[in-house]
Design an enzyme around this catalytic site. Sequence first.
Site, mmCIF file in Angstrom:
data_model
loop_
_atom_site.group_PDB
_atom_site.id
_atom_site.type_symbol
_atom_site.label_atom_id
_atom_site.label_comp_id
_atom_site.label_asym_id
_atom_site.label_seq_id
_atom_site.Cartn_x
_atom_site.Cartn_y
_atom_site.Cartn_z
ATOM 1 N N LEU A 197 -9.813 -52.928 -31.331
ATOM 2 C CA LEU A 197 -10.897 -53.651 -31.990
ATOM 3 C C LEU A 197 -11.254 -52.928 -33.284
ATOM 4 O O LEU A 197 -11.363 -51.707 -33.305
ATOM 5 C CB LEU A 197 -12.128 -53.725 -31.077
ATOM 6 C CG LEU A 197 -12.025 -54.715 -29.906
ATOM 7 C CD1 LEU A 197 -13.176 -54.497 -28.925
ATOM 8 C CD2 LEU A 197 -12.017 -56.151 -30.410
ATOM 9 N N ALA A 198 -11.392 -53.673 -34.364
ATOM 10 C CA ALA A 198 -11.656 -53.084 -35.683
ATOM 11 C C ALA A 198 -12.983 -53.607 -36.209
ATOM 12 O O ALA A 198 -13.034 -54.344 -37.170
ATOM 13 C CB ALA A 198 -10.522 -53.420 -36.638
ATOM 14 N N HIS A 203 -16.683 -41.819 -31.206
ATOM 15 C CA HIS A 203 -15.253 -41.558 -31.314
ATOM 16 C C HIS A 203 -14.991 -40.144 -30.814
ATOM 17 O O HIS A 203 -14.371 -39.330 -31.495
ATOM 18 C CB HIS A 203 -14.770 -41.744 -32.754
ATOM 19 C CG HIS A 203 -14.872 -43.167 -33.230
ATOM 20 N ND1 HIS A 203 -13.967 -44.130 -32.865
ATOM 21 C CD2 HIS A 203 -15.787 -43.792 -34.011
ATOM 22 C CE1 HIS A 203 -14.315 -45.296 -33.423
ATOM 23 N NE2 HIS A 203 -15.420 -45.119 -34.112
ATOM 24 N N HIS A 262 -21.845 -46.862 -31.030
ATOM 25 C CA HIS A 262 -21.291 -47.989 -30.260
ATOM 26 C C HIS A 262 -20.897 -47.575 -28.836
ATOM 27 O O HIS A 262 -19.730 -47.491 -28.483
ATOM 28 C CB HIS A 262 -20.176 -48.761 -30.979
ATOM 29 C CG HIS A 262 -19.124 -47.951 -31.692
ATOM 30 N ND1 HIS A 262 -18.435 -46.931 -31.094
ATOM 31 C CD2 HIS A 262 -18.630 -48.060 -32.943
ATOM 32 C CE1 HIS A 262 -17.560 -46.435 -31.957
ATOM 33 N NE2 HIS A 262 -17.666 -47.098 -33.091
ATOM 34 N N GLY A 297 -14.900 -46.271 -28.033
ATOM 35 C CA GLY A 297 -14.498 -45.017 -28.687
ATOM 36 C C GLY A 297 -14.923 -43.789 -27.911
ATOM 37 O O GLY A 297 -15.281 -42.763 -28.487
ATOM 38 N N HIS A 325 -16.851 -56.391 -27.377
ATOM 39 C CA HIS A 325 -16.749 -54.928 -27.324
ATOM 40 C C HIS A 325 -17.176 -54.373 -25.968
ATOM 41 O O HIS A 325 -16.666 -53.340 -25.526
ATOM 42 C CB HIS A 325 -17.595 -54.289 -28.432
ATOM 43 C CG HIS A 325 -16.940 -54.309 -29.774
ATOM 44 N ND1 HIS A 325 -16.852 -55.439 -30.538
ATOM 45 C CD2 HIS A 325 -16.311 -53.328 -30.481
ATOM 46 C CE1 HIS A 325 -16.213 -55.154 -31.666
ATOM 47 N NE2 HIS A 325 -15.870 -53.894 -31.653
ATOM 48 N N ASP A 337 -21.843 -53.486 -36.220
ATOM 49 C CA ASP A 337 -20.539 -52.904 -36.586
ATOM 50 C C ASP A 337 -19.716 -53.950 -37.346
ATOM 51 O O ASP A 337 -18.485 -53.996 -37.251
ATOM 52 C CB ASP A 337 -19.792 -52.412 -35.330
ATOM 53 C CG ASP A 337 -18.664 -51.429 -35.652
ATOM 54 O OD1 ASP A 337 -18.476 -51.090 -36.836
ATOM 55 O OD2 ASP A 337 -17.958 -51.013 -34.717
HETATM 56 ZN ZN LIG Z 1 -16.522 -46.940 -34.828
#
Ligand SMILES: [Zn+2]
Length: 394
Positions: free
Chosen positions: A307-308, A195, A216, A220, A251, A274
Site C-alpha cells: 500500500l502506497a 515503519h 499509521h 508498517g 489499511h 495518509d
Molecule cells: Zn508511512
Amino acid sequence: MSRILIENSRVWQEDGFARGQTLVLQDGRIAGLKPPAELERQPADRRIDGRGRYALPGFIDLHLHGSMGFDVMGGSPASLQGLCDFLIQGGLTSFLATTMTDSAERIKAALRVLTTFAERPGTPFLGVHIEGPYLNSAYRGSQSELHLREPKREEYMPWLSTGLIKMITMAPEIAGGASLMRDALAQGATVSIGHSGADYDAAARYFAAGARQVTHTFNGMPGIHHRQPGLFVAALENPDVTFQIIPDGIHVHPAVVRMLARLAGVERVVVITDAMLATGLGDGQYTMGDAVVTVKNGQARSPAGDLAGSTLTMEGALRNIMRFCDLSLAEALPMLTRVPARSIGMYPQKGSLQAGADADVVIWDEVLGTQATFIAGELVYQAKGQCAAAIADA
Ligand SMILES: [Zn+2]
C-alpha cells in the site's frame, strides 16, 4: 476589524453541541457564543445562516502527502496552493505536509519550497511531518529502500532548524535513532514511531524517553502476538501516547479500527488520511519520486503490491470512523480536531471553538458535507448552491 456571525447552527463546545446561540468570529479568533437578541443591532461584516447545520472546528490532518495530482515532494508554491485549494473544500483547516523517504537534495528542495509557502496567509498549511528516511527497511512499506539511511546530524539539524517540523516519523531502533529522537524533541517536534520493528521493551523505553505517537498504527510494524506484544501494546500502556489510524477500510480492517477506539479511547486516536497525490483524481498510474504507483478501486499500491498511501479525504475518514466504530458526530469529532491538535501541542489554539481559539471553522451538513470553510476568520471556501444564499455580506 472583521466580525462574522454564524447564526442558528449547532456549535461544537468540546463535549457536545450548543443550540440557539450565535458563534462570533472576531479578527481571526473565536470570540465566543452570544444570544442572538444581543447581536441584533450590532454591526457585522458577514452573517451566516447555519440553520440545520453544524459549526465544527476545521479538520486537522497530521499525515498527508498530496492530493489532486499535487505532491508535497517536488512541489512548487503553485502546486501547494492547488493542494490547499482542494483540501479546504473538504473542511480541512490544518495539515502537516508530509515528506517521504528520498534523497537529501529532494527533501531539502521540498523544505525550501514549504518554507516560502509558509508565509502565505489563509492556507491550511500548518507545518511539516518528516516521514523517513530514518526508517527500518524491514517495515518500510512503499517507502524507497534506495534512500533509507541512518540519521546524521549534519543532515537533519538544518531540517529541524527551519522551525517548520512539527512531527517526525522514525524507527528509533536504527543506528543513531536515540540521538535523532533527543534532537527532534529538543526542537519541539513530536516524535512518532513508525515503519519500525521495535519490540515491546524497546518501544516502552522510547515512549518513556519522549516519543508520543504511533504512525499509521498497525501499518508498517509487526502485528500483535501474545508472546511478542510489540509496539502497539507498549503504546497502549502509556497514557501519553496517541495513535494515528487510516480509516479507509483498506489499511486496517474496520473491526480493528473499532478495537483501537475502544481500547485506547477516542481521546488517544488521531484520524489521518495518509493521502497521496491520486486523492481526488481516481484510478490510474501515478509517478511518486522514483516509483510508479497504481491506483485501482481507490487502493494505491507500489509495483511490489505494498500500500502506497491512501486516497482518503478527511470527510470520508469522518464518515468511515463513525460507521466503523458506531459513534455519533460528537463522539467521533475529537479524533479529527482536538486530539491531533493536542498531540502537536497546539490545542486549544487549534481544534477548538472556545473563545480565543483560531477561527478555523467548518459549516458542516450531515448529508452534503462541507458547506463553508473559514481559516483565521477568512471565508476561504463556500459550496455552490444551497449554502451560498445563506452567506450574506452585512
Ligand atoms: Zn508511512
